[in-house]
Design a protein around this motif. Structure first.
Motif, PDB file in Angstrom:
ATOM      1  N   ALA A  95      22.579 -20.863 -15.148  1.00 50.16           N
ATOM      2  CA  ALA A  95      22.011 -22.184 -15.452  1.00 50.16           C
ATOM      3  C   ALA A  95      20.507 -22.074 -15.649  1.00 50.16           C
ATOM      4  CB  ALA A  95      22.328 -23.169 -14.335  1.00 50.16           C
ATOM      5  N   LYS A  96      19.834 -21.410 -14.717  1.00 48.85           N
ATOM      6  CA  LYS A  96      18.380 -21.247 -14.823  1.00 48.85           C
ATOM      7  C   LYS A  96      18.004 -20.452 -16.070  1.00 48.85           C
ATOM      8  CE  LYS A  96      16.014 -20.724 -11.051  1.00 48.85           C
ATOM      9  NZ  LYS A  96      15.403 -20.188  -9.804  1.00 48.85           N
ATOM     10  N   ASN A  97      18.788 -19.428 -16.393  1.00 49.92           N
ATOM     11  CA  ASN A  97      18.508 -18.606 -17.569  1.00 49.92           C
ATOM     12  C   ASN A  97      18.659 -19.381 -18.872  1.00 49.92           C
ATOM     13  OD1 ASN A  97      18.066 -16.451 -15.863  1.00 49.92           O
ATOM     14  ND2 ASN A  97      20.118 -15.590 -16.117  1.00 49.92           N
ATOM     15  N   ASN A  98      19.425 -20.497 -18.810  1.00 48.77           N
ATOM     16  CA  ASN A  98      19.600 -21.345 -19.996  1.00 48.77           C
ATOM     17  C   ASN A  98      18.790 -22.637 -19.895  1.00 48.77           C
ATOM     18  OD1 ASN A  98      21.965 -20.373 -21.998  1.00 48.77           O
ATOM     19  ND2 ASN A  98      22.425 -19.668 -19.922  1.00 48.77           N
ATOM     20  N   SER A  99      17.796 -22.633 -18.994  1.00 46.35           N
ATOM     21  CA  SER A  99      16.887 -23.779 -18.814  1.00 46.35           C
ATOM     22  C   SER A  99      17.626 -25.063 -18.453  1.00 46.35           C
ATOM     23  CB  SER A  99      16.046 -23.990 -20.083  1.00 46.35           C
ATOM     24  OG  SER A  99      15.282 -22.840 -20.364  1.00 46.35           O
ATOM     25  N   ILE A 100      18.693 -24.920 -17.668  1.00 46.14           N
ATOM     26  CA  ILE A 100      19.463 -26.077 -17.207  1.00 46.14           C
ATOM     27  C   ILE A 100      19.137 -26.310 -15.731  1.00 46.14           C
ATOM     28  CG2 ILE A 100      21.781 -26.981 -16.765  1.00 46.14           C
ATOM     29  CD1 ILE A 100      22.761 -25.332 -19.136  1.00 46.14           C
ATOM     30  N   PRO A 101      18.519 -27.444 -15.385  1.00 46.70           N
ATOM     31  CA  PRO A 101      18.188 -27.708 -13.979  1.00 46.70           C
ATOM     32  C   PRO A 101      19.438 -27.896 -13.129  1.00 46.70           C
ATOM     33  CG  PRO A 101      17.747 -29.640 -15.327  1.00 46.70           C
ATOM     34  CD  PRO A 101      18.082 -28.540 -16.269  1.00 46.70           C
ATOM     35  N   LEU A 102      19.356 -27.495 -11.869  1.00 48.59           N
ATOM     36  CA  LEU A 102      20.482 -27.559 -10.945  1.00 48.59           C
ATOM     37  C   LEU A 102      20.010 -28.129  -9.622  1.00 48.59           C
ATOM     38  CD1 LEU A 102      23.088 -24.732 -10.333  1.00 48.59           C
ATOM     39  CD2 LEU A 102      22.021 -25.919  -8.421  1.00 48.59           C
ATOM     40  N   VAL A 103      20.765 -29.074  -9.081  1.00 48.02           N
ATOM     41  CA  VAL A 103      20.449 -29.672  -7.779  1.00 48.02           C
ATOM     42  C   VAL A 103      21.667 -29.548  -6.875  1.00 48.02           C
ATOM     43  CG1 VAL A 103      19.893 -31.803  -6.544  1.00 48.02           C
ATOM     44  CG2 VAL A 103      18.739 -31.284  -8.706  1.00 48.02           C
ATOM     45  N   PHE A 104      21.461 -29.016  -5.670  1.00 46.95           N
ATOM     46  CA  PHE A 104      22.518 -28.954  -4.668  1.00 46.95           C
ATOM     47  C   PHE A 104      22.580 -30.274  -3.914  1.00 46.95           C
ATOM     48  CE2 PHE A 104      21.242 -24.424  -4.927  1.00 46.95           C
ATOM     49  CZ  PHE A 104      22.480 -23.865  -5.214  1.00 46.95           C
ATOM     50  N   PHE A 105      23.805 -30.685  -3.546  1.00 47.38           N
ATOM     51  CA  PHE A 105      23.925 -31.838  -2.651  1.00 47.38           C
ATOM     52  C   PHE A 105      24.957 -31.528  -1.576  1.00 47.38           C
ATOM     53  CE2 PHE A 105      27.176 -32.571  -5.813  1.00 47.38           C
ATOM     54  CZ  PHE A 105      28.218 -33.226  -5.153  1.00 47.38           C
ATOM     55  N   ASP A 106      24.730 -32.053  -0.378  1.00 47.57           N
ATOM     56  CA  ASP A 106      25.569 -31.842   0.805  1.00 47.57           C
ATOM     57  C   ASP A 106      25.581 -30.376   1.218  1.00 47.57           C
ATOM     58  OD1 ASP A 106      27.362 -32.701   2.896  1.00 47.57           O
ATOM     59  OD2 ASP A 106      28.962 -31.742   1.761  1.00 47.57           O
ATOM     60  N   ARG A 107      26.367 -29.543   0.567  1.00 46.89           N
ATOM     61  CA  ARG A 107      26.352 -28.112   0.862  1.00 46.89           C
ATOM     62  C   ARG A 107      25.326 -27.438  -0.042  1.00 46.89           C
ATOM     63  NH1 ARG A 107      32.740 -26.435   0.753  1.00 46.89           N
ATOM     64  NH2 ARG A 107      33.552 -28.020   2.196  1.00 46.89           N
ATOM     65  N   HIS A 108      24.411 -26.731   0.564  1.00 47.72           N
ATOM     66  CA  HIS A 108      23.367 -26.100  -0.231  1.00 47.72           C
ATOM     67  C   HIS A 108      23.296 -24.615   0.072  1.00 47.72           C
ATOM     68  CE1 HIS A 108      21.490 -26.706   3.635  1.00 47.72           C
ATOM     69  NE2 HIS A 108      20.456 -25.994   3.281  1.00 47.72           N
ATOM     70  N   CYS A 109      22.429 -23.943  -0.646  1.00 47.96           N
ATOM     71  CA  CYS A 109      22.223 -22.511  -0.459  1.00 47.96           C
ATOM     72  C   CYS A 109      20.809 -22.275   0.074  1.00 47.96           C
ATOM     73  CB  CYS A 109      22.409 -21.770  -1.780  1.00 47.96           C
ATOM     74  SG  CYS A 109      24.041 -21.987  -2.506  1.00 47.96           S
ATOM     75  N   GLY A 110      20.700 -21.385   1.024  1.00 43.43           N
ATOM     76  CA  GLY A 110      19.381 -21.114   1.608  1.00 43.43           C
ATOM     77  C   GLY A 110      18.570 -20.181   0.748  1.00 43.43           C
ATOM     78  N   ILE A 111      18.340 -20.560  -0.509  1.00 41.18           N
ATOM     79  CA  ILE A 111      17.548 -19.731  -1.427  1.00 41.18           C
ATOM     80  C   ILE A 111      16.450 -20.594  -2.037  1.00 41.18           C
ATOM     81  CG2 ILE A 111      19.288 -18.006  -1.994  1.00 41.18           C
ATOM     82  CD1 ILE A 111      20.182 -19.668  -4.316  1.00 41.18           C
ATOM     83  N   SER A 112      15.315 -19.959  -2.291  1.00 40.80           N
ATOM     84  CA  SER A 112      14.153 -20.694  -2.813  1.00 40.80           C
ATOM     85  C   SER A 112      14.313 -21.007  -4.292  1.00 40.80           C
ATOM     86  CB  SER A 112      12.880 -19.867  -2.593  1.00 40.80           C
ATOM     87  OG  SER A 112      12.982 -18.624  -3.274  1.00 40.80           O
ATOM     88  N   GLY A 113      13.577 -22.007  -4.739  1.00 41.91           N
ATOM     89  CA  GLY A 113      13.550 -22.339  -6.152  1.00 41.91           C
ATOM     90  C   GLY A 113      14.546 -23.390  -6.580  1.00 41.91           C
ATOM     91  N   TYR A 114      15.383 -23.878  -5.647  1.00 44.96           N
ATOM     92  CA  TYR A 114      16.359 -24.913  -5.966  1.00 44.96           C
ATOM     93  C   TYR A 114      16.121 -26.146  -5.107  1.00 44.96           C
ATOM     94  CZ  TYR A 114      19.147 -21.488  -8.577  1.00 44.96           C
ATOM     95  OH  TYR A 114      19.576 -20.563  -9.486  1.00 44.96           O
ATOM     96  N   SER A 115      16.501 -27.301  -5.622  1.00 47.35           N
ATOM     97  CA  SER A 115      16.329 -28.549  -4.889  1.00 47.35           C
ATOM     98  C   SER A 115      17.641 -28.968  -4.235  1.00 47.35           C
ATOM     99  CB  SER A 115      15.837 -29.654  -5.831  1.00 47.35           C
ATOM    100  OG  SER A 115      14.527 -29.371  -6.270  1.00 47.35           O
ATOM    101  N   ASN A 116      17.505 -29.692  -3.115  1.00 49.19           N
ATOM    102  CA  ASN A 116      18.662 -30.093  -2.329  1.00 49.19           C
ATOM    103  C   ASN A 116      18.551 -31.556  -1.920  1.00 49.19           C
ATOM    104  OD1 ASN A 116      19.611 -27.166  -1.770  1.00 49.19           O
ATOM    105  ND2 ASN A 116      17.517 -27.174  -0.994  1.00 49.19           N
ATOM    106  N   VAL A 117      19.694 -32.236  -1.863  1.00 52.96           N
ATOM    107  CA  VAL A 117      19.768 -33.577  -1.284  1.00 52.96           C
ATOM    108  C   VAL A 117      20.807 -33.500  -0.171  1.00 52.96           C
ATOM    109  CG1 VAL A 117      20.279 -36.010  -1.667  1.00 52.96           C
ATOM    110  CG2 VAL A 117      19.117 -34.678  -3.444  1.00 52.96           C
ATOM    111  N   LEU A 118      20.361 -33.719   1.065  1.00 52.01           N
ATOM    112  CA  LEU A 118      21.181 -33.437   2.231  1.00 52.01           C
ATOM    113  C   LEU A 118      21.033 -34.519   3.290  1.00 52.01           C
ATOM    114  CD1 LEU A 118      19.722 -29.830   2.718  1.00 52.01           C
ATOM    115  CD2 LEU A 118      21.732 -30.398   1.355  1.00 52.01           C
TER     116      LEU A 118
END
Length: 338
Positions: free
Chosen positions: A139-162
């Motif tokens: 997704a990032k390589n194709n310039s598509i933004p990604l947002v995690f919600f509820d279950r997220h990943c402990g990695i930098s550079g992504y946004s989360n709503v929890l």
């Protein structure tokens, strides 16, 4: 034979260039208001319909958001999808919903498919098997933004709503302690996922605060299905674990545990008090009704979609992600009213 009218038919009927018709239909400032009115009127008269897909692809947008959840059947996720769809609709976006069924390989294929279909953004609650996040890089390589919600990943550079899962785990456990429970079991999900790790740590922190010894044999890790709750409780009772309280990381597992407790002729909450998580609709109608944590699924979906649309509108992927924490609350019912 295709008899659908085209912009060339509109142009011929009005005696203007096709380029003028195209600009008028796209509300270009290079075309006068009078001409726009004439073009729109003729388009309606001829029954012309724009090919929005082709138009959007030329603009490199599809006005579509991809959503991936573990299971649509879970009330929390259906509630979150409601918030997502309502927010996306008001912004002029369509939503494609997929479920991973808690399988990493299925999740990977869904992500690849959504990216291949050029969605403008992705909302995802990862599967229980997702401990390797390389499949999300597409997704990032194709310039598509990604947002995690509820279950997220402990990695930098992504946004989360929890929600604050640590606090929820703490509050649920402390609630049982305040009811007089001293030997509290915890039904948890995969400790590879931040969400269940945080609920587990909240459980341990509440025990520590009240000087209650943590026992590893009181912790049951599973995929958190109803059968897991039944078998987990069965194993605890068969091994003479004299528990008097249970904090379950979701409601369906708590309900499975309750079935086993009843079969053993034990009383809820007198013998064993129980707190679940997610406020499934069935939690209100079972006997006894289940004390639980309400996650505000619709609000999480709404907030996650608003954040994603903000990234889409800026046409950029943030270098540093942000995390939004929403409120949750414990709903006391009969399963813990000692």
């Amino acid at each position: 034979m295709n008899n659908k009218p085209t912009i060339h038919d509109i142009a011929k009927a009005l005696g203007v260039d096709s380029s003028t018709v195209s600009r008028a239909l796209n509300d270009s400032p290079r075309v006068t208001k009078a001409t726009k009115v004439r073009v729109l009127a003729m388009a309606a008269e001829l029954g012309y319909q724009r090919n929005m897909l082709a138009s959007n692809l030329r603009k490199n947008v599809t006005n579509t958001i991809g959503v991936i959840v573990p299971r649509i059947s879970r009330h929390f996720f259906s509630s979150a999808i409601q918030g997502i769809e309502e927010t996306a609709y008001l912004a002029g976006y369509n939503v494609i919903i997929s479920q991973s069924l808690e399988q990493l390989e299925r999740e990977r294929k869904i992500v690849e498919g959504l990216v291949a279909n050029r969605v403008d953004g992705l909302l995802i609650s990862v599967s229980m098997e997702t401990v390797d996040y390389r499949h999300l890089e597409v997704a990032k390589n194709n310039s598509i933004p990604l947002v995690f919600f509820d279950r997220h990943c402990g990695i930098s550079g992504y946004s989360n709503v929890l929600i604050d899962d640590f606090k929820c785990g703490f509050d649920a456990t402390e609630h049982l302690i305040f009811k007089g429970c001293k030997r509290i079991a915890h039904f948890s999900g995969s400790q590879e996922l931040e969400i269940y790790k945080n609920r587990f740590n909240g459980y341990k922190a509440a025990l520590a605060k009240h000087n209650i010894l943590f026992k590893n044999e009181y912790v049951v890790n599973s995929r958190l299905m109803e059968q897991d709750g039944y078998l987990g409780m069965q194993n605890l009772l068969d091994n003479q674990q004299e528990i008097d309280g249970v904090f379950s990381a979701n409601d369906v597992t708590a309900i499975g545990a309750m079935k086993c407790i009843k079969e053993r002729q034990l009383k809820i909450p007198e013998d064993i008090a129980i707190v679940g998580f997610s406020n499934e609709p069935i939690s209100q109608v079972i006997e006894p009704s289940l004390t639980t944590i309400d996650q505000s699924g619709s609000e999480i979906g709404k907030t996650a979609t608003e954040l994603l649309l903000e990234y889409i509108s800026k046409k950029e992927i943030p270098v540093e992600g942000q995390t939004i924490i929403l409120n949750s609350k414990l709903i006391e019912r009969n399963s813990s009213k000692k």
